[in-house]
Write a protein that holds these residues in place. Sequence first.
Motif, PDB file in Angstrom:
ATOM      1  N   ILE A 110      -8.299  19.770 -20.721  1.00 46.43           N
ATOM      2  CA  ILE A 110      -9.341  19.368 -19.973  1.00 46.43           C
ATOM      3  C   ILE A 110      -9.769  18.122 -20.173  1.00 46.43           C
ATOM      4  O   ILE A 110      -9.659  17.561 -21.308  1.00 46.43           O
ATOM      5  N   LEU A 111      -9.850  17.047 -19.258  1.00 45.89           N
ATOM      6  CA  LEU A 111     -10.223  15.706 -19.589  1.00 45.89           C
ATOM      7  C   LEU A 111     -11.285  15.284 -18.511  1.00 45.89           C
ATOM      8  O   LEU A 111     -11.145  15.646 -17.304  1.00 45.89           O
ATOM      9  N   LEU A 112     -12.480  15.068 -19.063  1.00 45.60           N
ATOM     10  CA  LEU A 112     -13.636  14.801 -18.463  1.00 45.60           C
ATOM     11  C   LEU A 112     -13.669  13.285 -18.166  1.00 45.60           C
ATOM     12  O   LEU A 112     -13.682  12.481 -19.420  1.00 45.60           O
ATOM     13  N   VAL A 113     -13.667  12.679 -17.094  1.00 46.10           N
ATOM     14  CA  VAL A 113     -13.690  11.430 -16.907  1.00 46.10           C
ATOM     15  C   VAL A 113     -14.829  10.600 -16.210  1.00 46.10           C
ATOM     16  O   VAL A 113     -15.172  11.277 -15.117  1.00 46.10           O
ATOM     17  N   GLU A 114     -15.554   9.763 -17.042  1.00 48.30           N
ATOM     18  CA  GLU A 114     -16.743   8.940 -16.390  1.00 48.30           C
ATOM     19  C   GLU A 114     -16.360   7.839 -16.057  1.00 48.30           C
ATOM     20  O   GLU A 114     -15.472   7.126 -16.440  1.00 48.30           O
ATOM     21  N   GLY A 115     -16.927   7.160 -14.587  1.00 47.71           N
ATOM     22  CA  GLY A 115     -17.017   5.865 -14.457  1.00 47.71           C
ATOM     23  C   GLY A 115     -15.847   5.692 -13.323  1.00 47.71           C
ATOM     24  O   GLY A 115     -15.115   6.371 -12.871  1.00 47.71           O
ATOM     25  N   SER A 116     -16.117   4.399 -12.702  1.00 53.92           N
ATOM     26  CA  SER A 116     -15.206   4.181 -11.534  1.00 53.92           C
ATOM     27  C   SER A 116     -14.126   3.189 -11.958  1.00 53.92           C
ATOM     28  O   SER A 116     -14.023   2.889 -13.138  1.00 53.92           O
ATOM     29  N   ILE A 117     -13.036   2.879 -11.040  1.00 55.93           N
ATOM     30  CA  ILE A 117     -12.105   2.155 -11.234  1.00 55.93           C
ATOM     31  C   ILE A 117     -12.306   0.791 -10.830  1.00 55.93           C
ATOM     32  O   ILE A 117     -12.734   0.455  -9.668  1.00 55.93           O
ATOM     33  N   SER A 118     -12.286  -0.254 -11.576  1.00 53.39           N
ATOM     34  CA  SER A 118     -12.720  -1.538 -11.154  1.00 53.39           C
ATOM     35  C   SER A 118     -11.870  -2.831 -11.804  1.00 53.39           C
ATOM     36  O   SER A 118     -12.094  -3.800 -11.241  1.00 53.39           O
ATOM     37  N   ASP A 119     -10.822  -2.368 -12.594  1.00 56.11           N
ATOM     38  CA  ASP A 119      -9.855  -3.596 -12.971  1.00 56.11           C
ATOM     39  C   ASP A 119      -8.410  -3.008 -13.257  1.00 56.11           C
ATOM     40  O   ASP A 119      -8.220  -1.500 -13.117  1.00 56.11           O
ATOM     41  N   PRO A 120      -7.455  -3.712 -13.035  1.00 50.67           N
ATOM     42  CA  PRO A 120      -6.038  -3.263 -12.996  1.00 50.67           C
ATOM     43  C   PRO A 120      -5.692  -2.340 -14.308  1.00 50.67           C
ATOM     44  O   PRO A 120      -5.039  -1.495 -14.010  1.00 50.67           O
ATOM     45  N   ASP A 121      -6.415  -2.608 -15.402  1.00 50.85           N
ATOM     46  CA  ASP A 121      -5.934  -1.679 -16.557  1.00 50.85           C
ATOM     47  C   ASP A 121      -6.385  -0.335 -16.330  1.00 50.85           C
ATOM     48  O   ASP A 121      -5.766   0.715 -16.817  1.00 50.85           O
ATOM     49  N   GLN A 122      -7.587  -0.305 -15.714  1.00 48.77           N
ATOM     50  CA  GLN A 122      -8.028   1.082 -15.568  1.00 48.77           C
ATOM     51  C   GLN A 122      -7.107   2.041 -14.425  1.00 48.77           C
ATOM     52  O   GLN A 122      -7.010   3.140 -14.655  1.00 48.77           O
ATOM     53  N   VAL A 123      -6.495   1.257 -13.642  1.00 42.81           N
ATOM     54  CA  VAL A 123      -5.580   2.046 -12.677  1.00 42.81           C
ATOM     55  C   VAL A 123      -4.500   2.461 -13.534  1.00 42.81           C
ATOM     56  O   VAL A 123      -3.960   3.621 -13.228  1.00 42.81           O
ATOM     57  N   GLU A 124      -3.939   1.621 -14.436  1.00 47.42           N
ATOM     58  CA  GLU A 124      -2.784   2.283 -15.198  1.00 47.42           C
ATOM     59  C   GLU A 124      -3.129   3.257 -16.099  1.00 47.42           C
ATOM     60  O   GLU A 124      -2.551   4.167 -16.258  1.00 47.42           O
ATOM     61  N   ARG A 125      -4.457   3.215 -16.916  1.00 47.70           N
ATOM     62  CA  ARG A 125      -4.898   4.039 -17.671  1.00 47.70           C
ATOM     63  C   ARG A 125      -5.111   5.445 -16.901  1.00 47.70           C
ATOM     64  O   ARG A 125      -4.677   6.511 -17.654  1.00 47.70           O
ATOM     65  N   ILE A 126      -5.790   5.480 -15.819  1.00 48.78           N
ATOM     66  CA  ILE A 126      -6.004   6.772 -15.259  1.00 48.78           C
ATOM     67  C   ILE A 126      -4.663   7.486 -14.871  1.00 48.78           C
ATOM     68  O   ILE A 126      -4.589   8.690 -14.877  1.00 48.78           O
TER      69      ILE A 126
ATOM     70  N   ALA B 186      -1.162  12.265 -16.259  1.00 45.81           N
ATOM     71  CA  ALA B 186       0.193  12.730 -16.782  1.00 45.81           C
ATOM     72  C   ALA B 186      -0.121  13.328 -17.930  1.00 45.81           C
ATOM     73  O   ALA B 186       0.858  14.278 -18.311  1.00 45.81           O
ATOM     74  N   ARG B 187      -1.118  13.249 -18.726  1.00 40.56           N
ATOM     75  CA  ARG B 187      -1.195  14.045 -20.158  1.00 40.56           C
ATOM     76  C   ARG B 187      -2.373  15.056 -19.971  1.00 40.56           C
ATOM     77  O   ARG B 187      -2.856  15.633 -20.867  1.00 40.56           O
ATOM     78  N   THR B 188      -2.664  15.370 -18.655  1.00 45.85           N
ATOM     79  CA  THR B 188      -3.992  16.214 -18.665  1.00 45.85           C
ATOM     80  C   THR B 188      -3.665  17.359 -17.698  1.00 45.85           C
ATOM     81  O   THR B 188      -2.939  17.037 -16.359  1.00 45.85           O
ATOM     82  N   ARG B 189      -3.942  18.625 -17.827  1.00 47.65           N
ATOM     83  CA  ARG B 189      -3.979  19.838 -17.043  1.00 47.65           C
ATOM     84  C   ARG B 189      -4.789  19.799 -16.172  1.00 47.65           C
ATOM     85  O   ARG B 189      -4.674  19.694 -14.983  1.00 47.65           O
ATOM     86  N   LEU B 190      -5.976  19.822 -16.473  1.00 44.42           N
ATOM     87  CA  LEU B 190      -7.384  19.801 -15.391  1.00 44.42           C
ATOM     88  C   LEU B 190      -8.204  18.696 -15.598  1.00 44.42           C
ATOM     89  O   LEU B 190      -8.935  18.490 -16.795  1.00 44.42           O
ATOM     90  N   LEU B 191      -8.052  17.760 -14.736  1.00 39.13           N
ATOM     91  CA  LEU B 191      -8.834  16.464 -14.547  1.00 39.13           C
ATOM     92  C   LEU B 191     -10.035  16.546 -14.050  1.00 39.13           C
ATOM     93  O   LEU B 191     -10.250  16.825 -12.780  1.00 39.13           O
ATOM     94  N   VAL B 192     -11.301  16.315 -14.690  1.00 44.29           N
ATOM     95  CA  VAL B 192     -12.547  16.752 -14.010  1.00 44.29           C
ATOM     96  C   VAL B 192     -13.439  15.106 -14.127  1.00 44.29           C
ATOM     97  O   VAL B 192     -13.494  14.546 -15.131  1.00 44.29           O
ATOM     98  N   VAL B 193     -13.603  14.693 -12.845  1.00 47.46           N
ATOM     99  CA  VAL B 193     -14.521  13.557 -12.890  1.00 47.46           C
ATOM    100  C   VAL B 193     -16.019  13.715 -12.802  1.00 47.46           C
ATOM    101  O   VAL B 193     -16.159  14.826 -12.383  1.00 47.46           O
ATOM    102  N   ILE B 194     -16.672  13.120 -13.867  1.00 45.30           N
ATOM    103  CA  ILE B 194     -17.860  13.281 -13.805  1.00 45.30           C
ATOM    104  C   ILE B 194     -18.906  12.102 -13.498  1.00 45.30           C
ATOM    105  O   ILE B 194     -18.850  11.043 -14.049  1.00 45.30           O
ATOM    106  N   GLY B 195     -19.965  12.361 -12.634  1.00 46.26           N
ATOM    107  CA  GLY B 195     -20.771  11.548 -11.983  1.00 46.26           C
ATOM    108  C   GLY B 195     -20.531  10.546 -10.929  1.00 46.26           C
ATOM    109  O   GLY B 195     -19.370  10.599 -10.771  1.00 46.26           O
ATOM    110  N   ALA B 196     -21.667   9.735 -10.455  1.00 45.59           N
ATOM    111  CA  ALA B 196     -21.436   9.097  -9.386  1.00 45.59           C
ATOM    112  C   ALA B 196     -20.345   7.911  -9.341  1.00 45.59           C
ATOM    113  O   ALA B 196     -19.847   7.537  -8.309  1.00 45.59           O
TER     114      ALA B 196
END
Lengths: 275, 442
Positions: free
Chosen positions: A58-74, A79-89
């Motif tokens: 399970i991966l809890l992800v906070e925050g929006s995507i606003s730079d190119p590194d974050q696109v790569e990172r997400i 790819a390494r997560t079974r259940l990806l859960v986004v948290i928050g506005a």
Amino acid sequence: MATTTLRPRVGVVKLTSCDGCQLTILDLEDELLALTERFDIVDFPEATSDRSAGPYDILLVEGSISDPDQVERIHDLRARTRLLVVIGACATAGGIQAMRNWGSVDDWASSVYPDPSLLRVLDRVTPVSDHVKVDAELRGCPISPDHLREFLTALLVGRRPQLPDEAVCLECKRRGYPCVIVAGGLSCLGPVTRSGCGALCPAFGRGCYGCFGPREQPNVVALTGRFEADGLTRAEAGRRFAGFTAWAEPFRAAIPEDGPARPIRAASRGASHAR
Amino acid sequence: MHGEGSIASAGVDERLYAVDELTRVEGEGSLRLRVRDGEVIEARLRIFEAPRYFERIVVGRTPDEVIDIVARICGICPIAYQLTAVHAFEALFGVQVDPSVRALRRLLYCGEWIESHALHVYLLHAPDFLGLSSAIELARLDRSLVERGLRLKKIGNEILSVVGGRPIHPVSLRVGGLWHAPRRPALAKLRDDLDEAVEIAQQTVAMVAAFEAPEFAARRLLVSLRHPTDYPMDEGRLVSSDGLDLPATAWEQAFREEQVEGTSALHARTREGEAYLLGPTARIALAGERLHPLARAALDATGQEAELATNVFRSILARAVELVQATVEARELLDAYEAPRHAAIPWRPVAGTAAWATEAPRGLLFHRYNVDEDGIVRSARIVPPTSQNQAAIEADLARFAPSVLDLPQAEATRRFEQLIRSYDPCISCAAHFLDVTVEPVG
């Protein structure tokens, strides 16, 4: 204590955000230690110096995507997560920083930073689901501790989490609060906003400002019409939606095309722009 | 995550101490310290949070919208941002709030100090002194210790919930007062909980005073607010250990922000270019005689006040003393509380400059808004505590480094990380006002 081998491996990471949603985990003061026994927290940099690059159950992800590194990172995290859960506005709708989507990024950067050429950001701030498949979401600015508790409990016992999709209005009615639109003449987003806060703003005698974003099939046009009937101009009625979930449709469509900012009157005295 | 390396070529011994992502801090930052032949040639706290442009987001917004927006700068200290903005607008518009409203606002700030300091002392910082990686690990060794900290943190959050609606991004503050003021009975449970909170806070002081801290003595310029009668929090004049004494609205007269080549930060320095330190340590040094007698007694019992002023590793003690201060003050505010006749009073906008400073848990926070005659924001400047502390943090890293260069690299790196944590940096706050460089890593 649960046996170590069966504990789901959990990660908590952040992108562009204020840290408030992951803080909600640490704010479960009564359950926190029990949770760390049921879940194996393998990566949560705000809380522990023990690190893991995954894989995560399970991966809890906070925050929006606003730079190119974050696109790569997400993509990498996905790819390494079974259940990806986004948290928050921010993660589910872009958050308040998505306001710049109505302007030009160059113009915004030069208004805050002395040397904007050093910035490396994307033209648009976007929710995580614009980039990778998301398995579940917890909404809110911040997320609701009750939703988080329900979600984690459901995961542990293997059932579907019961997260509401109803208007803030229903919460108001159940709690017996007087309607701030009808009785107070305020513009309130309660009729079109998903519940989760416990109708907090109406409880404090003010209009809802949309922390949990649009509920299913919200009638934004009718509500905007109501605000106009109460005396707001069309533009002012639209600006009521320019908050923490503004980039979520159909709130986005209600906001005036030139953006959430009001026109600024010519200076009548020498107010200075420091940067 | 601890990068390290030695380059020994042509007789030069160069060592790199690096942490790619600092842990147990709020937000994303990294540490990089380079030593050549025993001399520190680079000491950097780098911030790689993406910018959010808050100073631009608030342009074209009404004062009450600004109050809700600036909360989102920080999930840990939203009241600091909201209250600084409220005061700034009210000062410009000539709004005098009811004394009970001021009491409720100060109560909110006490709640935030308790929540933030308890989080830092117990969950983020204490593990450093015990050689542990987290409070999760600490709880396995001493569960009741962590439970005490969580209980204290929860009571801080309860204050925020009762008066503000919720702990994170509360909804009660507005220009002119509050959206809603609780009646006395609604506060009764809090009053009982605060007796317990005071007791835990006092135990916390004794606990952290017994921690062994690395030796480090550095005199530095300290800056905080100072108030004629109260411990510095929401009001006061801007003072320093060098004798500065200005209205808090005049921050820009004494300090400036500068862009530093190759770093990710706008460092704040004095007009003369000096680094300075904010936060609990500075507040106790500059306004310690305003501590409540119970907080003063707790500090005196440790015998560590003098060391506190020079050894930043001891800042955990300053936070613990302020936990006593905030819990005791919250209790007294509750005992004296009478609900105001009106939770908010009407106000009219005035064109001009709205400025204020308050003491966030991490230190002085300055806001300045220029508004037009409708009260609409034309431009803004927000200077969070961590971007002001950054120059001092880097200077201290360089000063401290020589004392640990003989330790194994991993252990030395751990000490550097501990030093950074001693400032309780809130990088997600700071980052929104800092620019991000694309310096190649390595």
